[in-house]
Write an enzyme that holds these catalytic residues in place. Structure first.
Site, PDB file in Angstrom:
ATOM      1  N   TYR A 149       0.835  -1.204   0.000  1.00  0.00           N
ATOM      2  CA  TYR A 149       0.000   0.000   0.000  1.00  0.00           C
ATOM      3  C   TYR A 149       0.869   1.253   0.000  1.00  0.00           C
ATOM      4  CZ  TYR A 149      -3.326   3.571   1.525  1.00  0.00           C
ATOM      5  OH  TYR A 149      -4.095   4.723   1.615  1.00  0.00           O
ATOM      6  N   ARG A 156       1.315   6.860  -6.773  1.00  0.00           N
ATOM      7  CA  ARG A 156       0.190   7.768  -6.998  1.00  0.00           C
ATOM      8  C   ARG A 156       0.613   9.221  -6.813  1.00  0.00           C
ATOM      9  NH1 ARG A 156      -5.333   7.088  -3.532  1.00  0.00           N
ATOM     10  NH2 ARG A 156      -3.790   6.899  -1.833  1.00  0.00           N
ATOM     11  N   TYR A 209      -0.827  12.803   6.873  1.00  0.00           N
ATOM     12  CA  TYR A 209      -0.411  11.769   7.819  1.00  0.00           C
ATOM     13  C   TYR A 209       1.085  11.882   8.109  1.00  0.00           C
ATOM     14  CZ  TYR A 209      -4.689   8.911   7.786  1.00  0.00           C
ATOM     15  OH  TYR A 209      -5.958   8.429   7.952  1.00  0.00           O
ATOM     16  N   ARG A 222     -11.432  13.180   2.249  1.00  0.00           N
ATOM     17  CA  ARG A 222     -12.372  12.290   2.945  1.00  0.00           C
ATOM     18  C   ARG A 222     -13.692  12.156   2.200  1.00  0.00           C
ATOM     19  NH1 ARG A 222      -9.096   9.358   6.083  1.00  0.00           N
ATOM     20  NH2 ARG A 222      -7.842  10.668   7.470  1.00  0.00           N
ATOM     21  N   GLU A 329     -14.014  -1.210   6.319  1.00  0.00           N
ATOM     22  CA  GLU A 329     -13.985   0.111   5.703  1.00  0.00           C
ATOM     23  C   GLU A 329     -15.339   0.351   5.038  1.00  0.00           C
ATOM     24  OE1 GLU A 329     -10.394   1.511   3.759  1.00  0.00           O
ATOM     25  OE2 GLU A 329     -11.566   1.991   1.971  1.00  0.00           O
TER      26      GLU A 329
END
Length: 342
Positions: A149, A156, A209, A222, A329
């Site tokens: 991930y 990305r 983060y 979000r 999730e």
């Protein structure tokens, strides 16, 4: 122009089971045992993962548009455009991207996927990426010295920066889930107008983060409010049991389920403060819920039914979440007509 999500439970295989709304289909998703399905003409993201809570072997989700779409292909992307709205799907095999020192095959594939998406959007003059659905194999596995991930996040973000797009603030709503195998699969929706990004005051924005979560932060908001003529659509990103930037309720799927929905509720409140339409409610949202362990599904279903009621549209899928300690999730969406508010 309107945008509508049609969800249907299907049996596997026969072509007649695939939605025949060809005149209005912009694109969609097949979830479950869909390997034998005959694909429709429009772009379809295939998610080869078990589905729960249904006797069907396949769930079909199709985005329907009010205008006749125009379809095309570009650098492996299958896409349809309806007016100033575009939906596309891209699958890349990591084996086609030889890893080099400091850049794994997944990182290279992820960067190339997003570069291709951005090139298509520029060509179509629809530059604003609204919502992205990312799926990759073995998301929590460590290869090349780094969790996969985190490799995906590097690729990305590299593409966002290389294509002169910001990696913070006005970034798309998104999810990233792990499957047992298969290619890097990305579906996306974009338009000619910028989305209104939404954040959750209970959480640190994902793009901020701290470094403990990887060399590059995840590049998503979000949620996002997006606009078509006469319509507002709310896309809520994959939402988990995170407060601040930390996982809460480790090992407790019911606690994580409740916390995830609490985060969804806060995002809905944020959307309602900025919405140009009537307020959104938890009961009207269309949900996709990812559950890591099949044995946890009954508890998750019971918990959600108790919180949002039996009338909610919920699709349950088995998938790995982006952190090893996350068990569930939740993502969601809804659309409202634009009307004058009191």
């Amino acid at each position: 122009m309107s945008l509508q999500l049609l969800t249907r439970a299907l049996s596997a295989a026969p072509e007649s089971d695939v939605s025949r709304e060809t005149a209005r289909a912009l694109g969609g998703t097949l979830l479950g045992n869909c390997a034998a399905m005959t694909l429709p003409a429009w772009p379809v993201q295939r998610i080869f993962a078990p589905i729960f809570g249904s006797t069907a072997t396949v769930i079909e989700e199709t985005w329907l548009s009010g205008l006749l779409p125009v379809s095309g292909r570009s650098e492996g992307i299958v896409w349809c455009r309806s007016g100033n709205l575009l939906y596309g799907v891209l699958e890349l095999d990591e084996a086609d991207f030889a890893g080099v020192q400091g850049c794994s095959a997944l990182q290279a594939a992820s960067a190339e996927a997003y570069r291709r998406i951005f090139r298509l959007l520029e060509t179509q003059q629809l530059p604003h990426l609204w919502r992205v659905w990312n799926y990759l194999a073995a998301i929590n596995q460590e290869t090349d010295g780094l969790e996969r991930y985190r490799q995906f996040n590097i690729g990305r973000q590299d593409a966002f920066l290389e294509c002169q797009r910001g990696a913070t603030g006005n970034v798309p709503a998104a999810c990233a889930l792990g499957l047992a195998g298969g290619p890097l699969s990305i579906a996306f929706m974009a338009g000619d107008q910028p989305a209104v990004p939404l954040e959750n005051p209970r959480q640190v924005s994902a793009y901020n983060y701290p470094a403990e979560y990887g060399p590059r932060s995840p590049t998503f908001s979000r949620a996002a409010l997006v606009y078509l003529p006469g319509q507002e659509t709310l896309f809520i990103s994959g939402t988990a049991s995170i407060v601040g930037h930390q996982t809460v309720h480790p090992g407790d799927v019911v606690g994580q389920c409740r916390e995830s929905l609490a985060n969804v509720a806060v995002v809905v409140e944020a959307a309602n403060r900025l919405s140009r339409a009537l307020p959104y409610t938890l009961t009207e949202l269309a949900y996709r819920v990812y559950v890591r362990h099949a044995a946890d599904f009954p508890a998750v279903q019971t918990t959600l039914l108790g919180l949002i009621g039996a009338g909610a549209e919920i699709v349950y899928v088995q998938a790995d979440i982006c952190r090893r300690d996350l068990l569930i999730e939740i993502e969601a969406m809804a659309s409202h007509s634009l009307v004058e508010r009191d």
